[in-house]
Design a protein around this motif. Structure first.
Motif, PDB file in Angstrom:
ATOM      1  N   VAL B  49       0.842  -1.209   0.000  1.00 13.39           N
ATOM      2  CA  VAL B  49       0.000   0.000   0.000  1.00 13.39           C
ATOM      3  C   VAL B  49       0.877   1.259   0.000  1.00 13.39           C
ATOM      4  CG1 VAL B  49      -1.728   1.317   1.324  1.00 13.39           C
ATOM      5  CG2 VAL B  49      -1.984  -1.142   1.042  1.00 13.39           C
ATOM      6  N   ALA B  50       1.966   1.229   0.791  1.00 13.97           N
ATOM      7  CA  ALA B  50       2.866   2.390   0.829  1.00 13.97           C
ATOM      8  C   ALA B  50       3.508   2.622  -0.546  1.00 13.97           C
ATOM      9  CB  ALA B  50       3.942   2.177   1.892  1.00 13.97           C
ATOM     10  N   SER B  51       3.869   1.536  -1.240  1.00 11.11           N
ATOM     11  CA  SER B  51       4.449   1.666  -2.585  1.00 11.11           C
ATOM     12  C   SER B  51       3.413   2.225  -3.551  1.00 11.11           C
ATOM     13  CB  SER B  51       4.920   0.307  -3.114  1.00 11.11           C
ATOM     14  OG  SER B  51       5.885  -0.246  -2.276  1.00 11.11           O
ATOM     15  N   ALA B  52       2.155   1.748  -3.422  1.00 12.97           N
ATOM     16  CA  ALA B  52       1.081   2.213  -4.311  1.00 12.97           C
ATOM     17  C   ALA B  52       0.842   3.712  -4.112  1.00 12.97           C
ATOM     18  CB  ALA B  52      -0.199   1.429  -4.049  1.00 12.97           C
ATOM     19  N   TRP B  53       0.875   4.150  -2.858  1.00  9.63           N
ATOM     20  CA  TRP B  53       0.683   5.563  -2.553  1.00  9.63           C
ATOM     21  C   TRP B  53       1.757   6.393  -3.258  1.00  9.63           C
ATOM     22  CZ3 TRP B  53      -0.272  10.352  -1.394  1.00  9.63           C
ATOM     23  CH2 TRP B  53       0.642  11.144  -0.698  1.00  9.63           C
ATOM     24  N   ILE B  54       3.019   5.931  -3.187  1.00 11.20           N
ATOM     25  CA  ILE B  54       4.115   6.674  -3.811  1.00 11.20           C
ATOM     26  C   ILE B  54       4.015   6.628  -5.340  1.00 11.20           C
ATOM     27  CG2 ILE B  54       6.638   6.783  -4.096  1.00 11.20           C
ATOM     28  CD1 ILE B  54       5.601   7.822  -1.372  1.00 11.20           C
ATOM     29  N   ALA B  55       3.657   5.461  -5.890  1.00 15.25           N
ATOM     30  CA  ALA B  55       3.533   5.349  -7.358  1.00 15.25           C
ATOM     31  C   ALA B  55       2.506   6.342  -7.886  1.00 15.25           C
ATOM     32  CB  ALA B  55       3.149   3.922  -7.738  1.00 15.25           C
ATOM     33  N   GLU B  56       1.395   6.503  -7.154  1.00 16.08           N
ATOM     34  CA  GLU B  56       0.343   7.440  -7.578  1.00 16.08           C
ATOM     35  C   GLU B  56       0.796   8.893  -7.345  1.00 16.08           C
ATOM     36  OE1 GLU B  56      -3.503   6.491  -5.879  1.00 16.08           O
ATOM     37  OE2 GLU B  56      -3.137   4.363  -6.168  1.00 16.08           O
ATOM     38  N   PHE B  57       1.335   9.147  -6.168  1.00 18.01           N
ATOM     39  CA  PHE B  57       1.783  10.502  -5.820  1.00 18.01           C
ATOM     40  C   PHE B  57       2.854  10.992  -6.805  1.00 18.01           C
ATOM     41  CE2 PHE B  57       4.965  13.076  -3.463  1.00 18.01           C
ATOM     42  CZ  PHE B  57       4.189  14.206  -3.246  1.00 18.01           C
ATOM     43  N   ALA B  58       3.784  10.085  -7.147  1.00 15.78           N
ATOM     44  CA  ALA B  58       4.879  10.455  -8.062  1.00 15.78           C
ATOM     45  C   ALA B  58       4.325  10.863  -9.419  1.00 15.78           C
ATOM     46  CB  ALA B  58       5.855   9.286  -8.208  1.00 15.78           C
ATOM     47  N   PHE B  59       3.293  10.135  -9.894  1.00 17.34           N
ATOM     48  CA  PHE B  59       2.789  10.513 -11.219  1.00 17.34           C
ATOM     49  C   PHE B  59       1.994  11.812 -11.174  1.00 17.34           C
ATOM     50  CE2 PHE B  59       1.671  10.429 -15.545  1.00 17.34           C
ATOM     51  CZ  PHE B  59       2.707   9.740 -16.126  1.00 17.34           C
ATOM     52  N   VAL B  60       1.354  12.086 -10.043  1.00 22.77           N
ATOM     53  CA  VAL B  60       0.684  13.392  -9.893  1.00 22.77           C
ATOM     54  C   VAL B  60       1.748  14.492  -9.960  1.00 22.77           C
ATOM     55  CG1 VAL B  60      -0.629  14.878  -8.314  1.00 22.77           C
ATOM     56  CG2 VAL B  60      -1.306  12.500  -8.623  1.00 22.77           C
ATOM     57  N   LEU B  61       2.895  14.227  -9.329  1.00 24.18           N
ATOM     58  CA  LEU B  61       3.999  15.188  -9.361  1.00 24.18           C
ATOM     59  C   LEU B  61       4.531  15.363 -10.794  1.00 24.18           C
ATOM     60  CD1 LEU B  61       5.665  16.987  -7.503  1.00 24.18           C
ATOM     61  CD2 LEU B  61       7.207  15.070  -7.108  1.00 24.18           C
ATOM     62  N   VAL B  62       4.583  14.256 -11.543  1.00 28.60           N
ATOM     63  CA  VAL B  62       4.989  14.334 -12.956  1.00 28.60           C
ATOM     64  C   VAL B  62       4.018  15.261 -13.699  1.00 28.60           C
ATOM     65  CG1 VAL B  62       5.249  13.044 -15.126  1.00 28.60           C
ATOM     66  CG2 VAL B  62       6.018  12.016 -12.994  1.00 28.60           C
ATOM     67  N   GLY B  63       2.710  15.060 -13.457  1.00 23.83           N
ATOM     68  CA  GLY B  63       1.689  15.865 -14.124  1.00 23.83           C
ATOM     69  C   GLY B  63       1.791  17.343 -13.769  1.00 23.83           C
ATOM     70  N   THR B 145       8.186  18.431 -25.084  1.00 21.34           N
ATOM     71  CA  THR B 145       6.800  18.917 -25.056  1.00 21.34           C
ATOM     72  C   THR B 145       5.841  17.730 -25.034  1.00 21.34           C
ATOM     73  OG1 THR B 145       7.484  20.850 -26.303  1.00 21.34           O
ATOM     74  CG2 THR B 145       5.125  20.393 -26.259  1.00 21.34           C
ATOM     75  N   PHE B 146       6.117  16.746 -25.894  1.00 22.99           N
ATOM     76  CA  PHE B 146       5.262  15.555 -25.944  1.00 22.99           C
ATOM     77  C   PHE B 146       5.275  14.817 -24.601  1.00 22.99           C
ATOM     78  CE2 PHE B 146       4.455  11.064 -26.867  1.00 22.99           C
ATOM     79  CZ  PHE B 146       3.195  11.188 -27.436  1.00 22.99           C
ATOM     80  N   LEU B 147       6.470  14.757 -23.979  1.00 20.29           N
ATOM     81  CA  LEU B 147       6.598  14.091 -22.671  1.00 20.29           C
ATOM     82  C   LEU B 147       5.749  14.810 -21.616  1.00 20.29           C
ATOM     83  CD1 LEU B 147      10.392  13.314 -22.654  1.00 20.29           C
ATOM     84  CD2 LEU B 147       8.622  11.675 -22.055  1.00 20.29           C
ATOM     85  N   ALA B 148       5.785  16.148 -21.664  1.00 22.73           N
ATOM     86  CA  ALA B 148       4.995  16.927 -20.703  1.00 22.73           C
ATOM     87  C   ALA B 148       3.504  16.639 -20.897  1.00 22.73           C
ATOM     88  CB  ALA B 148       5.297  18.411 -20.865  1.00 22.73           C
ATOM     89  N   VAL B 149       3.070  16.549 -22.171  1.00 23.38           N
ATOM     90  CA  VAL B 149       1.651  16.257 -22.449  1.00 23.38           C
ATOM     91  C   VAL B 149       1.312  14.848 -21.942  1.00 23.38           C
ATOM     92  CG1 VAL B 149      -0.063  15.968 -24.295  1.00 23.38           C
ATOM     93  CG2 VAL B 149       1.566  17.864 -24.393  1.00 23.38           C
ATOM     94  N   LEU B 150       2.214  13.891 -22.196  1.00 21.30           N
ATOM     95  CA  LEU B 150       1.997  12.511 -21.717  1.00 21.30           C
ATOM     96  C   LEU B 150       1.925  12.486 -20.185  1.00 21.30           C
ATOM     97  CD1 LEU B 150       1.841   9.434 -22.413  1.00 21.30           C
ATOM     98  CD2 LEU B 150       4.318   9.382 -22.255  1.00 21.30           C
ATOM     99  N   GLY B 151       2.787  13.274 -19.564  1.00 23.60           N
ATOM    100  CA  GLY B 151       2.802  13.363 -18.097  1.00 23.60           C
ATOM    101  C   GLY B 151       1.482  13.884 -17.555  1.00 23.60           C
ATOM    102  N   ILE B 152       0.893  14.847 -18.261  1.00 21.74           N
ATOM    103  CA  ILE B 152      -0.390  15.415 -17.812  1.00 21.74           C
ATOM    104  C   ILE B 152      -1.525  14.409 -18.071  1.00 21.74           C
ATOM    105  CG2 ILE B 152      -2.056  17.290 -18.199  1.00 21.74           C
ATOM    106  CD1 ILE B 152       0.502  18.990 -19.063  1.00 21.74           C
ATOM    107  N   LEU B 153      -1.534  13.823 -19.287  1.00 20.57           N
ATOM    108  CA  LEU B 153      -2.607  12.874 -19.628  1.00 20.57           C
ATOM    109  C   LEU B 153      -2.563  11.623 -18.736  1.00 20.57           C
ATOM    110  CD1 LEU B 153      -2.635  13.053 -23.553  1.00 20.57           C
ATOM    111  CD2 LEU B 153      -4.291  14.043 -21.967  1.00 20.57           C
TER     112      LEU B 153
END
Lengths: 55, 240
Positions: B49-63, B145-153
């Motif tokens: 669960v702690a790993s899942a929390w970080i995996a999700e949080f990290a991608f929000v940070l990417v976005g 630029t494409f990476l940033a868009v992928l990060g947001i999507l």
């Protein structure tokens, strides 16, 4: 011993191994880049001193 | 231990994280009570669960950092996005490994196309796509630029993972952390404490790894800058 002990053991072992492997790759990349930067700095200094000598 | 810390270039903050991980390991494996139905295998939950929390949080940070990068076009936000993606991917791998290991003895199968598992797999694939693009085309401005868009999507997937157990019926158990009765109300107090400690320690570990990864990216920039200076003064010297 719980018959599911090996599942628990594998899960925790894989996380620790994965974590240390990742730390090793970061440390390795840091070392490689630091060495490259030192070499490049030396090259820049050498080229600059040559240019100054010519001037 | 000191030799290993030196070899891994572990900073004092890193040592704090390591001590926290050991404490978390003790709480998860020894201190927390044994779950009545699943037995000891349920203890996988504390790190899963702690790993899942970080995996999700990290991608929000990417976005978030991708949005700022598209707006300001500052390299530092690109570095934050890249570093968060790489570290988040490591934790996402932990989720994808420990989930099936927990699922096999409990559900009788390594994998099932349960909604939460499917959306987690999608997140893992988004991470893979993002990092592959980084490796093969990071030096091209259009790719950034494409990476940033992928990060947001990619962040669109996060609520689906999080609320999948509420929105659809599946094998994955409902969230024990965020319940209608309150945070962690579905668990015994000792289990709640062990999980909270794991989550805090993993969060600290994430920021430690982010710090290391961002420093690495800055070193890469410095090396690139020096390479250009050498190449400018003496064409053909670098990479010959």
């Amino acid at each position: 011993m719980d018959q599911n002990f090996w599942y628990l053991f594998s899960a925790y072992t894989l996380i620790w191994v994965g974590l240390f492997l990742y730390l090793f790759t970061i440390a390795g990349r840091e070392k490689k880049l630091a060495e490259e930067i030192a070499e490049l700095k030396a090259a820049v200094e050498e080229l600059e001193s040559k240019e100054e000598g010519r001037a | 231990m000191a030799g290993l810390a030196t070899r891994l270039r572990i900073t004092p903050f890193g040592l704090i994280c390591l001590v926290g991980l050991v404490a978390s390991l003790y709480l998860s494996l020894i201190w927390a009570p044994r779950e009545r139905v699943m037995g000891d295998v349920q203890r996988i939950m504390y790190f899963h669960v702690a790993s899942a929390w970080i995996a999700e949080f990290a991608f929000v940070l990417v976005g978030v950092s991708s949005v700022i990068y598209l707006w300001l076009r500052e390299r530092r936000w690109d570095i934050v996005a890249y570093s968060a993606a790489e570290v988040g991917f490591v934790f996402c791998c932990f989720v994808m490994i420990t989930g099936p290991i927990w699922g096999k003895p409990v559900w009788g199968t390594w994998w099932t196309w349960d909604p939460r598992l499917t959306f987690s797999m999608i997140l893992w694939l988004i991470y893979v796509a993002y990092l592959m693009l980084r490796v093969y085309g990071d030096d091209m401005p259009q790719v950034k630029t494409f990476l940033a868009v992928l990060g947001i999507l990619g962040t669109i997937d996060i609520p689906f993972i999080h609320f999948a157990t509420m929105w659809w019926r599946g094998l994955h158990p409902d969230s024990l952390v965020m319940t209608e009765e309150g945070l962690g109300a579905g668990m015994e107090v000792d289990m709640r404490i062990a999980l909270a400690v794991s989550a805090v320690v993993f969060t600290l570990l994430f920021f430690y790894l982010m710090q290391r990864r961002m420093a690495l990216e800055r070193l890469r920039d410095e090396a690139e800058d020096l390479r250009e200076r050498v190449e400018h003064r003496h064409p053909g010297t670098v990479g010959a």
